[in-house]
Design a protein around this motif. Structure first.
Motif, PDB file in Angstrom:
ATOM      1  N   UNK A   1     -10.401  11.676   3.237  1.00 45.66           N
ATOM      2  CA  UNK A   1     -11.571  11.643   2.498  1.00 45.66           C
ATOM      3  C   UNK A   1     -11.803  10.388   1.735  1.00 45.66           C
ATOM      4  N   UNK A   2     -10.928   9.406   2.289  1.00 44.88           N
ATOM      5  CA  UNK A   2     -11.013   7.890   1.811  1.00 44.88           C
ATOM      6  C   UNK A   2     -10.860   6.864   3.255  1.00 44.88           C
ATOM      7  N   UNK A   3     -11.436   5.918   2.640  1.00 41.65           N
ATOM      8  CA  UNK A   3     -11.528   4.841   3.761  1.00 41.65           C
ATOM      9  C   UNK A   3     -10.795   3.683   3.417  1.00 41.65           C
ATOM     10  N   UNK A   4     -10.479   2.549   4.380  1.00 45.94           N
ATOM     11  CA  UNK A   4     -10.159   1.567   3.957  1.00 45.94           C
ATOM     12  C   UNK A   4     -11.161   0.338   4.672  1.00 45.94           C
ATOM     13  N   UNK A   5     -11.084  -0.757   4.149  1.00 40.13           N
ATOM     14  CA  UNK A   5     -12.131  -1.730   4.775  1.00 40.13           C
ATOM     15  C   UNK A   5     -11.490  -2.938   4.900  1.00 40.13           C
ATOM     16  N   UNK A   6     -12.075  -3.727   6.085  1.00 46.22           N
ATOM     17  CA  UNK A   6     -11.472  -4.910   6.275  1.00 46.22           C
ATOM     18  C   UNK A   6     -12.687  -6.035   6.253  1.00 46.22           C
ATOM     19  N   UNK A   7     -12.516  -6.948   5.651  1.00 47.07           N
ATOM     20  CA  UNK A   7     -13.497  -8.195   5.499  1.00 47.07           C
ATOM     21  C   UNK A   7     -13.285  -9.321   6.684  1.00 47.07           C
ATOM     22  N   UNK A   8     -12.187  -9.181   7.190  1.00 49.22           N
ATOM     23  CA  UNK A   8     -12.038 -10.322   8.079  1.00 49.22           C
ATOM     24  C   UNK A   8     -10.731  -9.950   9.001  1.00 49.22           C
ATOM     25  N   UNK A   9     -10.730 -10.042  10.262  1.00 49.21           N
ATOM     26  CA  UNK A   9      -9.497 -10.286  11.079  1.00 49.21           C
ATOM     27  C   UNK A   9      -8.888  -8.891  11.248  1.00 49.21           C
ATOM     28  N   UNK A  10      -9.600  -7.753  10.873  1.00 51.79           N
ATOM     29  CA  UNK A  10      -8.865  -6.581  10.817  1.00 51.79           C
ATOM     30  C   UNK A  10      -7.768  -6.188   9.965  1.00 51.79           C
ATOM     31  N   UNK A  11      -7.869  -6.906   8.782  1.00 54.69           N
ATOM     32  CA  UNK A  11      -6.737  -6.651   7.656  1.00 54.69           C
ATOM     33  C   UNK A  11      -7.529  -5.999   6.625  1.00 54.69           C
ATOM     34  N   UNK A  12      -6.890  -4.485   6.586  1.00 53.84           N
ATOM     35  CA  UNK A  12      -7.594  -3.529   5.707  1.00 53.84           C
ATOM     36  C   UNK A  12      -6.877  -3.423   4.509  1.00 53.84           C
ATOM     37  N   UNK A  13      -7.753  -3.206   3.328  1.00 53.61           N
ATOM     38  CA  UNK A  13      -7.300  -2.647   2.004  1.00 53.61           C
ATOM     39  C   UNK A  13      -7.865  -1.586   1.348  1.00 53.61           C
ATOM     40  N   UNK A  14      -7.062  -0.917   0.715  1.00 53.83           N
ATOM     41  CA  UNK A  14      -7.189   0.541   0.503  1.00 53.83           C
ATOM     42  C   UNK A  14      -7.699   0.638  -1.144  1.00 53.83           C
TER      43      UNK A  14
ATOM     44  N   UNK B   1       1.460   4.955  11.493  1.00 51.01           N
ATOM     45  CA  UNK B   1       0.755   4.770  10.292  1.00 51.01           C
ATOM     46  C   UNK B   1       0.898   6.144   9.574  1.00 51.01           C
ATOM     47  N   UNK B   2       1.492   6.278   8.410  1.00 50.80           N
ATOM     48  CA  UNK B   2       1.410   7.543   7.663  1.00 50.80           C
ATOM     49  C   UNK B   2       0.410   7.269   6.307  1.00 50.80           C
ATOM     50  N   UNK B   3      -0.319   7.934   6.129  1.00 50.67           N
ATOM     51  CA  UNK B   3      -1.327   7.746   5.018  1.00 50.67           C
ATOM     52  C   UNK B   3      -1.193   8.836   4.002  1.00 50.67           C
ATOM     53  N   UNK B   4      -1.121   8.084   2.696  1.00 50.78           N
ATOM     54  CA  UNK B   4      -1.399   9.144   1.344  1.00 50.78           C
ATOM     55  C   UNK B   4      -2.855   9.105   0.975  1.00 50.78           C
ATOM     56  N   UNK B   5      -3.738   9.988   0.972  1.00 54.90           N
ATOM     57  CA  UNK B   5      -4.896  10.043   0.626  1.00 54.90           C
ATOM     58  C   UNK B   5      -5.071  11.179  -0.601  1.00 54.90           C
TER      59      UNK B   5
END
Length: 325
Positions: A239-252, A278-282
Motif C-alpha cells: 500500500x506504499x510506493x517508492x520514487x526515483x527522481x534519477x538513475x533508478x535510485x528509489x527512496x521510501x 528485496x524484502x519490504x516492510x510496509x
C-alpha cells in the motif's frame, strides 16, 4: 492498532518500535502470517529487532487471503500477469489507508499535487479491472483539481498536443506512464520539455522487447528532451510506493523500509551494497501483512535508498523492471 501512528514513524527508533508492534499485532490476528511464522518457529518473544521479523513470500497473495481474520475486504486489488499465470489478490479492508499512504508519499517526494497537471498514459492498466496503480493515479488526477488532468488510452496524438501545450505554457506537469506507452509517445512526437516530470512505471507488458533501465531511460530522455526520468516502484501487494527522481535510485516514505536477503538463504538478511532479494516492510499494510519478501533483486544503499536490478528467474512477468541491469 491506531492507523494514524503508521504515518508518523519519522525516525529509525520509532520505526523499529512500530514495526515490532505491527509484527506482534499481525502475528496474533493474521492466520496466514501466523501459520508461516509457526513453520519457522518464530514467536514475538524471539524477535528483538525488525531484522528478526519473518518476511512472508509474496506468492502467498496468489493462493491465500492475506488479511486480518476479523476483517472483510472493501476493495480487492489484483496484479497483472501473463496468460495462464495465477495473479495476486490484495484484500484491502480500508481503502482510506491506501489513499492516505500514496497521498502523503507523493507529497513528501513532490509537494502539493494541486501544483501539477497529471497526464496518465497507462493503457495496460486501464484495460483491466483491479489495478491499484490506476486507483492511485485516478485519485491524483482528481486531487490535482486541473481540468487538463486525465487518462489517455490509445489517443497518442491528442496527448502529444496537450503535453506540448501545457509544458509550453509553463505549467508543472506530471506525465506518468507504462514504459511501452511512453516509448510509443516519443516515437510519435519528439519533445523539448521544460516543466514536465516524466515518470515511468516499468514493464513492457509483453507489448515490446524488454530493455534494461539505462537503455530505456536514455531513449526517453532524448525523446522528451529531459535530463532525468523519474520512476515509481509499487506493487499490488503493498500500500506504499517508492520514487526515483534519477538513475533508478528509489527512496521510501518513513513508514516503508527495504532490506536485502541472501539469494541462497531466504531467511538471512545481508548488509552492504550487495545484491539480493528485496524484502519490504510496509507499515501501511497494517490490515494484511506488512512484511513481504518480493521476487525482485536489488541493492540497498547505506542511506536507505535502493535500486532494482532484476527479478528472480522463476518470477512471473509483472509491472516493474524485468531485466537484469
Amino acid at each position: 492498532m491506531n492507523v494514524d501512528t503508521i504515518f508518523n514513524s519519522a525516525n529509525t527508533t520509532s520505526f523499529e518500535a512500530l514495526a515490532l508492534d505491527v509484527f506482534k499485532f499481525q502475528f496474533e490476528n493474521n492466520s496466514v502470517y501466523r501459520s508461516f511464522c509457526d513453520l519457522l518457529y518464530k514467536h514475538p518473544s524471539d524477535v528483538k529487532t525488525f531484522r528478526d521479523i519473518p518476511f512472508l513470500p509474496i506468492d502467498f497473495f496468489k493462493t491465500k487471503n492475506v488479511i486480518l481474520k476479523h476483517l472483510d475486504p472493501s476493495v480487492v486489488f489484483t496484479s497483472s500477469g501473463t496468460t495462464g499465470k495465477q495473479t495476486s489478490r490484495h484484500l484491502v479492508s480500508d481503502i482510506e489507508v491506501y489513499t492516505k499512504s500514496f497521498s502523503e508519499c507523493f507529497k513528501l517526494h513532490y509537494g502539493n499535487i494541486e501544483d501539477y497537471t497529471v497526464l496518465a498514459l497507462l493503457p495496460a492498466y486501464l484495460e483491466r479491472e483491479g489495478s491499484s496503480l490506476t486507483y492511485m493515479v485516478n485519485h491524483l488526477i482528481q486531487a490535482s483539481k486541473s481540468a487538463d488532468s486525465g487518462f489517455y488510452l490509445n489517443n497518442i496524438s491528442e496527448l502529444a498536443k496537450k503535453l506540448a501545450l501545457l509544458d509550453g505554457s509553463g505549467k508543472k506537469v506530471l506525465l506518468i506512464g507504462v514504459s511501452f506507452a511512453l516509448l510509443d509517445l516519443v516515437e510519435h512526437t519528439t519533445f523539448n520539455l521544460k516543466h514536465t516530470i516524466v515518470m515511468e512505471t516499468g514493464g513492457m507488458k509483453g507489448r515490446r522487447k524488454e530493455l534494461i533501465r539505462a537503455e530505456l531511460h536514455a531513449i526517453l530522455k532524448k525523446g522528451f528532451g529531459v535530463t532525468h526520468i523519474h520512476s515509481e516502484y509499487g506493487m499490488t501487494e503493498l500500500l506504499s510506493q517508492a520514487y526515483s527522481k534519477s538513475d533508478g535510485i528509489y527512496s521510501t516514505p518513513p513508514w516503508m523500509k527495504v532490506l536485502t536477503r541472501d539469494t541462497e538463504d531466504p531467511l538471512t538478511l545481508i548488509d552492504g551494497n550487495k545484491a539480493g532479494g528485496l524484502n519490504i516492510i510496509d507499515l501501511a499494510n497494517i490490515n494484511s501483512c506488512a512484511f513481504i519478501a518480493t521476487q525482485d533483486l536489488g541493492r540497498v544503499h547505506q542511506n536507505g535508498t535502493f535500486e532494482v536490478i532484476g527479478r528472480f528467474d522463476n518470477a512471473d512477468i509483472r509491472g516493474c523492471n524485468l531485466m537484469v541491469l
